[in-house]
Write an enzyme that holds these catalytic residues in place. Structure first.
Site, short mmCIF file in Angstrom:
data_model
loop_
_atom_site.label_atom_id
_atom_site.label_comp_id
_atom_site.label_asym_id
_atom_site.label_seq_id
_atom_site.Cartn_x
_atom_site.Cartn_y
_atom_site.Cartn_z
N PRO A 101 0.83 -1.21 0.00
CG PRO A 101 -0.78 -1.56 1.65
CD PRO A 101 0.54 -2.08 1.15
CB VAL A 102 0.81 4.14 -2.29
CG1 VAL A 102 1.46 5.50 -2.48
CG2 VAL A 102 1.21 3.20 -3.42
N GLY A 105 3.17 3.78 5.34
CA GLY A 105 4.19 3.45 6.34
C GLY A 105 4.94 2.17 6.03
N GLY A 107 7.02 1.74 3.42
CA GLY A 107 8.24 1.97 2.64
C GLY A 107 8.05 1.69 1.16
CB SER A 109 8.67 5.78 -2.14
OG SER A 109 9.14 6.01 -0.84
CB ALA A 110 12.49 2.74 0.14
CB ALA A 111 9.61 -1.45 -1.62
CG ASP A 152 11.65 3.82 5.10
OD1 ASP A 152 11.77 3.63 6.32
OD2 ASP A 152 10.64 4.36 4.59
C1 MEV Z 1 9.72 6.43 7.79
O1 MEV Z 1 9.60 5.05 7.52
C2 MEV Z 1 10.50 6.64 9.04
C3 MEV Z 1 10.71 8.10 9.43
O2 MEV Z 1 11.48 8.09 10.61
C4 MEV Z 1 11.41 8.88 8.35
C5 MEV Z 1 12.85 8.45 8.16
O3 MEV Z 1 13.44 7.84 9.04
O4 MEV Z 1 13.39 8.78 7.09
C6 MEV Z 1 9.39 8.80 9.76
#
Ligand code: MEV
Length: 318
Positions: A101-102, A105, A107, A109-111, A152
């Site tokens: 899911p976008v 939380g 990750g 975009s990184a994935a 991430d």
């Molecule tokens: C995002 O998954 C985690 C945060 O701490 C941002 C980051 O660490 O870059 C909110």
């Protein structure tokens, strides 16, 4: 036509989100039940340099050249091509799909960047080390999300639980006991970059209180590392509750997330907290395996649009 494909998992943060941006330790684990995938195939009939991008989940079907230069997919491809010393890419088709899911939380975009970087390198026929993959994904995150800590891209690239301090080599974390987690999606999309920027403003306006909360979160992450390595799961739950209270005090939670956290605890979870950027997206509950179903049910009744159960084992493959 040979297809070169690569995947990357989602992630959740067990302890220390936001505080990690300010140098405190944090703990994150991969979530293999959700994945991003990139598949690259040659397009011999197209002219060199023509890169056709398709992401049917988000209705994207375009030539790379038609996307803005700061688009994260363009950045991931151009940074990878430059790393591989390829001034002009061969014509190709790239298909991206994802069950992550976008803006939740996980990750996502990184994935997506990591799956894309890996598939592109495989297509070109070169190997990139994990460190380089992680760094390329970090560069995409930096240009796109402002001030990412790097947690991430690290946890997703290496595909194992990590104890992470910004700017330092990560420490792999091996739980002595498996950890069963229920993840609940509040259904509210939230941009991590926007929340990180808000927290920065709060940090500037109320420096002492914010800094004290970050330090307490860092202390929780340090204690959690010891408990995870010792297999003391009950106490870990209490630390998660304290971490959630600290995030709440910094306005990083939301009524929806608080409701889900309360519902999980009432249904017997050992601890619960929001996970990731906050203000929406996911929360996580640490549970005993037999209570996972009851916690999932309670989360859905309290408004979770989706739930997942995941187990963090001692050796977690990426
Ligand atoms: C995002 O998954 C985690 C945060 O701490 C941002 C980051 O660490 O870059 C909110």
């Amino acid at each position: 036509m040979t297809a070169f494909s690569a995947t990357a998992s989602g992630k959740i943060i067990l302890f220390g989100e936001h505080a990690v941006v300010y140098g405190q330790p944090a703990i994150a684990v991969p979530v293999n039940i959700v994945q991003a995938r990139a598949v690259v195939t040659a397009a011999p009939r197209s002219p060199a340099g023509a890169v056709h991008l398709m992401a049917p989940d988000v209705g994207l079907d375009t030539l790379l050249a038609d996307l803005p230069a700061d688009d994260p997919l363009v950045l991931a491809i151009t940074l990878t091509a430059s790393q591989l010393n390829i001034p002009r890419l061969p014509a190709m088709e790239i298909r991206l799909t994802s069950t992550i899911p976008v803006a939740a939380g996980f990750g996502s975009s990184a994935a997506t960047s990591i799956a894309l970087i890996r598939a592109l390198a495989a297509f070109i026929g070169q190997r990139l080390s994990q460190a380089v993959v992680s760094d390329l994904a970090y560069q995409v995150e930096c240009r796109h999300h402002g001030n990412p800590s790097g947690i991430d891209n690290t946890v997703i690239t290496y595909g194992r639980p990590v104890y992470f301090v910004r700017g330092q080599p990560f420490e792999p974390l091996e739980p002595a006991q498996p950890l069963t987690l229920v993840i609940g999606d509040s259904g509210v999309q939230s941009s991590t970059g926007a929340v990180v920027a808000d927290v920065r403003r709060l940090h500037e306006a109320q420096n002492e209180q914010t800094q004290a909360a970050f330090q307490s979160m860092g202390e929780l992450a340090r204690q959690a590392r010891t408990l995870i390595q010792a297999g003391q799961v009950d106490e870990l739950g209490r630390l998660m509750n304290r971490n959630h209270a600290l995030l709440r005090s910094l306005t990083i939670s939301s009524p929806e997330l608080d409701r889900l956290v309360d519902a999980a605890l009432a249904a017997g979870a050992l601890g619960a907290k929001l996970s990731g950027g906050g203000r929406g997206g996911n929360m996580i509950a640490l549970v005993t395996e037999p209570s996972a179903g009851a916690v999932e049910k309670a989360l859905r009744s309290a408004g979770a649009v989706r739930t997942w159960v995941t187990t963090v084992n001692a050796k977690c493959k990426g």
